[in-house]
Write a protein that holds these residues in place. Structure first.
Motif, PDB file in Angstrom:
ATOM      1  N   TYR A 148     -14.363 -37.009 -38.860  1.00  0.00           N
ATOM      2  CA  TYR A 148     -15.671 -37.573 -40.009  1.00  0.00           C
ATOM      3  C   TYR A 148     -14.953 -38.434 -40.859  1.00  0.00           C
ATOM      4  O   TYR A 148     -15.955 -39.325 -41.352  1.00  0.00           O
ATOM      5  CB  TYR A 148     -15.885 -36.071 -40.458  1.00  0.00           C
ATOM      6  CG  TYR A 148     -17.408 -36.118 -41.363  1.00  0.00           C
ATOM      7  CD1 TYR A 148     -18.306 -35.747 -40.973  1.00  0.00           C
ATOM      8  CD2 TYR A 148     -17.243 -36.261 -42.807  1.00  0.00           C
ATOM      9  CE1 TYR A 148     -19.523 -35.856 -41.723  1.00  0.00           C
ATOM     10  CE2 TYR A 148     -18.320 -36.547 -43.692  1.00  0.00           C
ATOM     11  CZ  TYR A 148     -19.429 -36.119 -42.981  1.00  0.00           C
ATOM     12  OH  TYR A 148     -20.739 -36.371 -43.634  1.00  0.00           O
ATOM     13  N   LEU A 149     -13.806 -38.193 -41.477  1.00  0.00           N
ATOM     14  CA  LEU A 149     -13.448 -38.928 -42.529  1.00  0.00           C
ATOM     15  C   LEU A 149     -12.865 -40.364 -42.137  1.00  0.00           C
ATOM     16  O   LEU A 149     -13.163 -41.154 -42.605  1.00  0.00           O
ATOM     17  CB  LEU A 149     -12.266 -38.385 -43.419  1.00  0.00           C
ATOM     18  CG  LEU A 149     -12.027 -38.802 -44.737  1.00  0.00           C
ATOM     19  CD1 LEU A 149     -13.098 -38.905 -45.774  1.00  0.00           C
ATOM     20  CD2 LEU A 149     -10.897 -38.055 -45.381  1.00  0.00           C
ATOM     21  N   SER A 186     -19.618 -28.375 -46.964  1.00  0.00           N
ATOM     22  CA  SER A 186     -18.658 -28.394 -45.951  1.00  0.00           C
ATOM     23  C   SER A 186     -19.319 -29.134 -44.672  1.00  0.00           C
ATOM     24  O   SER A 186     -20.464 -28.462 -44.233  1.00  0.00           O
ATOM     25  CB  SER A 186     -18.007 -27.143 -45.724  1.00  0.00           C
ATOM     26  OG  SER A 186     -17.320 -27.274 -44.449  1.00  0.00           O
ATOM     27  N   GLU A 187     -18.664 -29.991 -43.959  1.00  0.00           N
ATOM     28  CA  GLU A 187     -19.185 -30.425 -42.604  1.00  0.00           C
ATOM     29  C   GLU A 187     -18.220 -30.026 -41.609  1.00  0.00           C
ATOM     30  O   GLU A 187     -18.262 -30.222 -40.420  1.00  0.00           O
ATOM     31  CB  GLU A 187     -18.833 -32.204 -42.594  1.00  0.00           C
ATOM     32  CG  GLU A 187     -19.886 -32.660 -43.607  1.00  0.00           C
ATOM     33  CD  GLU A 187     -21.491 -32.668 -43.172  1.00  0.00           C
ATOM     34  OE1 GLU A 187     -21.675 -32.458 -42.111  1.00  0.00           O
ATOM     35  OE2 GLU A 187     -22.113 -32.533 -44.387  1.00  0.00           O
ATOM     36  N   CYS A 231     -14.275 -31.780 -44.503  1.00  0.00           N
ATOM     37  CA  CYS A 231     -14.838 -32.251 -43.292  1.00  0.00           C
ATOM     38  C   CYS A 231     -13.378 -32.461 -42.436  1.00  0.00           C
ATOM     39  O   CYS A 231     -12.296 -31.938 -42.954  1.00  0.00           O
ATOM     40  CB  CYS A 231     -15.228 -33.680 -43.430  1.00  0.00           C
ATOM     41  SG  CYS A 231     -14.147 -34.898 -44.285  1.00  0.00           S
ATOM     42  N   ILE A 236     -17.093 -32.867 -50.494  1.00  0.00           N
ATOM     43  CA  ILE A 236     -17.310 -32.792 -49.138  1.00  0.00           C
ATOM     44  C   ILE A 236     -16.367 -32.503 -48.249  1.00  0.00           C
ATOM     45  O   ILE A 236     -15.218 -33.294 -48.193  1.00  0.00           O
ATOM     46  CB  ILE A 236     -18.349 -33.890 -48.518  1.00  0.00           C
ATOM     47  CG1 ILE A 236     -19.283 -34.156 -49.439  1.00  0.00           C
ATOM     48  CG2 ILE A 236     -18.824 -33.444 -47.075  1.00  0.00           C
ATOM     49  CD1 ILE A 236     -19.505 -35.231 -50.356  1.00  0.00           C
ATOM     50  N   ILE A 269     -16.120 -42.496 -41.791  1.00  0.00           N
ATOM     51  CA  ILE A 269     -16.235 -43.072 -43.239  1.00  0.00           C
ATOM     52  C   ILE A 269     -15.269 -44.234 -43.629  1.00  0.00           C
ATOM     53  O   ILE A 269     -15.595 -45.355 -44.089  1.00  0.00           O
ATOM     54  CB  ILE A 269     -16.284 -41.868 -44.257  1.00  0.00           C
ATOM     55  CG1 ILE A 269     -17.385 -40.948 -43.970  1.00  0.00           C
ATOM     56  CG2 ILE A 269     -16.322 -42.575 -45.749  1.00  0.00           C
ATOM     57  CD1 ILE A 269     -17.383 -39.686 -44.809  1.00  0.00           C
ATOM     58  N   PHE A 274     -14.729 -37.043 -50.577  1.00  0.00           N
ATOM     59  CA  PHE A 274     -14.713 -36.482 -49.009  1.00  0.00           C
ATOM     60  C   PHE A 274     -13.172 -36.249 -48.921  1.00  0.00           C
ATOM     61  O   PHE A 274     -12.182 -36.979 -48.920  1.00  0.00           O
ATOM     62  CB  PHE A 274     -15.169 -37.428 -47.754  1.00  0.00           C
ATOM     63  CG  PHE A 274     -16.602 -37.857 -48.055  1.00  0.00           C
ATOM     64  CD1 PHE A 274     -17.379 -37.491 -47.240  1.00  0.00           C
ATOM     65  CD2 PHE A 274     -17.188 -38.796 -49.211  1.00  0.00           C
ATOM     66  CE1 PHE A 274     -18.714 -37.713 -47.172  1.00  0.00           C
ATOM     67  CE2 PHE A 274     -18.445 -39.016 -49.047  1.00  0.00           C
ATOM     68  CZ  PHE A 274     -19.273 -38.505 -48.229  1.00  0.00           C
ATOM     69  N   SER A 305     -12.582 -41.225 -52.219  1.00  0.00           N
ATOM     70  CA  SER A 305     -13.859 -40.911 -53.262  1.00  0.00           C
ATOM     71  C   SER A 305     -14.792 -42.151 -53.594  1.00  0.00           C
ATOM     72  O   SER A 305     -14.257 -43.508 -53.411  1.00  0.00           O
ATOM     73  CB  SER A 305     -13.276 -40.800 -54.459  1.00  0.00           C
ATOM     74  OG  SER A 305     -11.973 -41.650 -54.757  1.00  0.00           O
ATOM     75  N   SER A 333     -10.503 -34.341 -46.132  1.00  0.00           N
ATOM     76  CA  SER A 333     -10.333 -33.727 -44.675  1.00  0.00           C
ATOM     77  C   SER A 333      -9.297 -32.692 -45.002  1.00  0.00           C
ATOM     78  O   SER A 333      -8.176 -32.712 -45.034  1.00  0.00           O
ATOM     79  CB  SER A 333      -9.591 -35.005 -43.768  1.00  0.00           C
ATOM     80  OG  SER A 333      -8.973 -34.245 -42.543  1.00  0.00           O
ATOM     81  N   ASP A 359     -18.900 -39.029 -54.996  1.00  0.00           N
ATOM     82  CA  ASP A 359     -18.882 -37.971 -53.997  1.00  0.00           C
ATOM     83  C   ASP A 359     -17.204 -38.119 -53.636  1.00  0.00           C
ATOM     84  O   ASP A 359     -16.647 -39.233 -53.458  1.00  0.00           O
ATOM     85  CB  ASP A 359     -19.569 -38.270 -52.725  1.00  0.00           C
ATOM     86  CG  ASP A 359     -20.911 -38.437 -52.851  1.00  0.00           C
ATOM     87  OD1 ASP A 359     -21.340 -37.538 -53.457  1.00  0.00           O
ATOM     88  OD2 ASP A 359     -21.714 -39.237 -52.565  1.00  0.00           O
ATOM     89  N   SER A 373     -19.762 -34.307 -56.181  1.00  0.00           N
ATOM     90  CA  SER A 373     -19.884 -33.481 -54.897  1.00  0.00           C
ATOM     91  C   SER A 373     -18.599 -33.795 -54.053  1.00  0.00           C
ATOM     92  O   SER A 373     -18.056 -34.542 -53.816  1.00  0.00           O
ATOM     93  CB  SER A 373     -20.964 -34.115 -53.914  1.00  0.00           C
ATOM     94  OG  SER A 373     -22.305 -33.864 -54.857  1.00  0.00           O
TER      95      SER A 373
END
Length: 139
Positions: A45-46, A6-7, A41, A39, A49, A78, A64, A80, A76, A37
């Motif tokens: 943050y996303l 978690s971010e 967020c 993550i 990316i 990610f 992804s 939101s 990975d 993984s």
């Protein structure tokens, strides 16, 4: 191996049940778990990316990065949690249901499913529904 990070302040409840479910979903598609993984967020943050790696200047619920080799899934995903909450409200479902949908959506991408065309998106939605029924939380 399935990892959850978690971010932001979000913590996935029942993570061991999620891990079991994800492994079952992957096996049901004839694939094997390498290292995946997740993550969690926030939107910003996303967005960063999305801008940096995909050259998209839009908010999204999931990105992804697939590093799978053959039938061994790696990568990975990610997510939101802000976007998931907003989508849950918009679609009239619980946050828990929407987080499951987004998680399995990422896994299905690693399994080879796409969602760019109308037909692909329809198949993806059908697969999401099918795989979500496999989730069970032990009381």
């Amino acid at each position: 191996m399935i990892n959850f990070y978690s971010e932001n302040v979000f913590e996935l409840e029942h993570s061991s049940q999620f891990e079991t479910w994800i492994k079952e979903v992957i096996a049901s598609e004839g694939k094997k778990v390498g290292e995946i993984s997740f993550i969690f967020c926030d939107d910003e943050y996303l967005l960063e990316i999305n801008q940096q790696y995909l050259d998209h200047d839009t908010y999204t619920d999931i990105i992804s990065f697939d590093n799978s080799v053959g039938n061994i899934l790696n990568g990975d995903i990610f997510i939101s949690t802000e976007r998931v909450a907003e989508n849950a409200s918009e679609y009239g479902v619980t946050f828990e249901e929407e987080i499951k949908r987004v998680i399995v959506h990422g896994v299905l991408h690693f399994c080879g499913y796409k969602d760019k065309s109308k037909e692909e998106a329809q198949l993806m939605r059908t697969k999401e529904e099918e795989k979500m029924k496999m989730f069970h939380v032990e009381q």
